[in-house]
Design a protein around this motif. Structure first.
Motif, short mmCIF file in Angstrom:
data_model
loop_
_atom_site.label_atom_id
_atom_site.label_comp_id
_atom_site.label_asym_id
_atom_site.label_seq_id
_atom_site.Cartn_x
_atom_site.Cartn_y
_atom_site.Cartn_z
N LEU A 160 55.18 24.55 -37.34
CA LEU A 160 56.34 25.32 -36.86
C LEU A 160 56.81 24.76 -35.51
N THR A 161 58.06 24.36 -35.45
CA THR A 161 58.64 23.79 -34.24
C THR A 161 60.01 24.38 -34.00
N THR A 162 60.25 24.81 -32.77
CA THR A 162 61.57 25.34 -32.40
C THR A 162 62.09 24.56 -31.20
N THR A 163 63.31 24.09 -31.30
CA THR A 163 63.97 23.47 -30.17
C THR A 163 64.96 24.47 -29.59
N VAL A 164 64.87 24.71 -28.30
CA VAL A 164 65.78 25.62 -27.60
C VAL A 164 66.73 24.80 -26.75
N SER A 165 68.01 25.04 -26.90
CA SER A 165 69.02 24.35 -26.10
C SER A 165 69.89 25.39 -25.41
N LEU A 166 70.10 25.21 -24.13
CA LEU A 166 70.95 26.10 -23.35
C LEU A 166 72.26 25.40 -23.04
N PHE A 167 73.36 26.12 -23.20
CA PHE A 167 74.70 25.59 -22.91
C PHE A 167 75.42 26.55 -21.99
N SER A 168 76.20 26.01 -21.09
CA SER A 168 77.03 26.84 -20.22
C SER A 168 78.50 26.47 -20.45
N TYR A 169 79.37 27.47 -20.31
CA TYR A 169 80.79 27.29 -20.60
C TYR A 169 81.65 27.91 -19.51
N GLU A 170 82.84 27.39 -19.36
CA GLU A 170 83.81 27.96 -18.45
C GLU A 170 84.65 29.01 -19.19
N ALA A 189 70.74 21.96 -21.39
CA ALA A 189 69.36 21.53 -21.21
C ALA A 189 68.61 21.90 -22.48
N SER A 190 67.58 21.13 -22.82
CA SER A 190 66.89 21.34 -24.09
C SER A 190 65.40 21.05 -23.96
N ARG A 191 64.62 21.79 -24.73
CA ARG A 191 63.16 21.60 -24.75
C ARG A 191 62.65 22.05 -26.11
N SER A 192 61.63 21.37 -26.63
CA SER A 192 61.04 21.73 -27.92
C SER A 192 59.69 22.42 -27.72
N ALA A 208 66.57 15.39 -39.35
CA ALA A 208 66.97 16.69 -38.86
C ALA A 208 66.51 16.85 -37.43
N ALA A 209 65.36 16.29 -37.14
CA ALA A 209 64.86 16.40 -35.79
C ALA A 209 65.34 15.26 -34.95
N ALA A 210 66.11 14.38 -35.51
CA ALA A 210 66.62 13.25 -34.75
C ALA A 210 68.10 13.39 -34.50
N ALA A 211 68.63 14.50 -34.88
CA ALA A 211 70.04 14.75 -34.60
C ALA A 211 70.18 16.22 -34.34
N LEU A 212 69.08 16.85 -34.09
CA LEU A 212 68.91 18.29 -34.08
C LEU A 212 70.00 19.05 -33.39
N LEU A 213 69.92 20.21 -33.58
CA LEU A 213 70.88 21.14 -33.08
C LEU A 213 70.99 21.23 -31.58
N THR A 214 72.00 21.75 -31.23
CA THR A 214 72.26 22.33 -29.92
C THR A 214 73.70 22.32 -29.67
N GLY A 215 74.46 23.15 -29.93
CA GLY A 215 75.81 23.11 -29.53
C GLY A 215 76.55 24.20 -30.15
N CYS A 216 77.75 24.29 -29.80
CA CYS A 216 78.59 25.27 -30.39
C CYS A 216 79.97 24.72 -30.45
N THR A 217 80.97 25.39 -30.69
CA THR A 217 82.00 24.96 -31.58
C THR A 217 83.42 25.07 -31.19
#
Length: 254
Positions: free
Chosen positions: A129-139, A117-120, A21-30
């Protein structure tokens, strides 16, 4: 998912999935979706496609990376720099593709992000307790389309789905997908909890996505020692939301 498991926590059968789970972790949208029908956190419809303006800046490069909170801006967290590979798992159910995209890393998703960009952040006050934050920008209107698609997927994927092509080639089955009340902040937000099962282990995870203009922050939270308490830390969410807002405002003036 980015590799976020601290060495001291890499033990025990239950942590095998955390590694996946932490090796394919989140960050994205759809995925692609309707431009209409989104709603703000107040429940009021958002009228039409977003208009360009100070709050519609699309963060890129150093600007988006500098929008992530740092150690010095937080209490009780150790920030960990991560460089996740570009991985986009495939869902066995097309209608659940938006949620599979949420477990991806990199800009490849539908709609495709411009940059990320992403940081844990490992809590020093709550062991495990660990949270990974990922920022995404879109056009254009793609950030809102992302949220519309996630909400549609949550309405139809409660029974779960399976992803393949995760980091390491592992298949992960997600069960008990349930939407939760989202925190306040940003233009709109959505939260849900689901449990991933792989290699004989299971791990609950909490995901929250917050849209601010054309930029999206995604929070992926695990608790490796007390899995049932994988809850997004309010202070981390609050500080990140405020910093992202300032970065968007500053970029819009430049």
């Amino acid at each position: 998912m980015p590799h976020i498991t601290p060495p001291a926590l890499r033990r025990g059968g239950a942590l095998a999935l955390a590694g996946v789970a932490a090796a394919a972790l989140l960050t994205g949208c759809t995925s692609s979706g309707d431009k209409e029908g989104s709603s703000s956190p107040t429940g009021k419809p958002l009228a039409g496609p977003e208009k360009a303006g100070a709050g519609m800046a699309v963060l890129r490069g150093d600007t988006i990376r500098k929008a992530l909170v740092t150690d010095s801006e937080l209490r009780s967290y150790q920030a960990q720099e991560i460089s996740p590979p570009n991985v986009r798992p495939k869902s066995d159910r097309e209608e659940c593709r938006p949620l599979a995209d949420m477990t991806a890393s990199g800009t490849a998703r539908t709609p495709e992000a411009v940059d990320f960009a992403s940081r844990s952040y490992v809590s020093t006050g709550t062991p495990g307790l660990t949270t990974t934050v990922s920022l995404f920008s879109y056009e254009g209107d793609d950030a809102r389309r992302t949220f519309s698609d996630v909400r549609k997927a949550l309405a139809t994927c409660g029974a779960g789905f399976t992803t393949s092509g995760n980091s390491g080639g592992t298949s992960v089955k997600y069960v008990a997908v349930k939407e939760e009340e989202a925190p306040e902040g940003g233009d709109e937000a959505v939260s849900w909890r689901m449990t991933g099962t792989a290699q004989g282990s299971s791990m609950p995870m909490q995901i929250t996505a917050v849209r601010q203009g054309r930029n999206v922050a995604v929070y992926f939270t695990l608790n490796l020692l007390d899995p049932k308490k994988a809850d997004l830390p309010e202070d981390l969410h609050g500080r990140q939301t405020a910093k992202l807002a300032k970065a968007i405002e500053s970029a819009g003036r430049s």
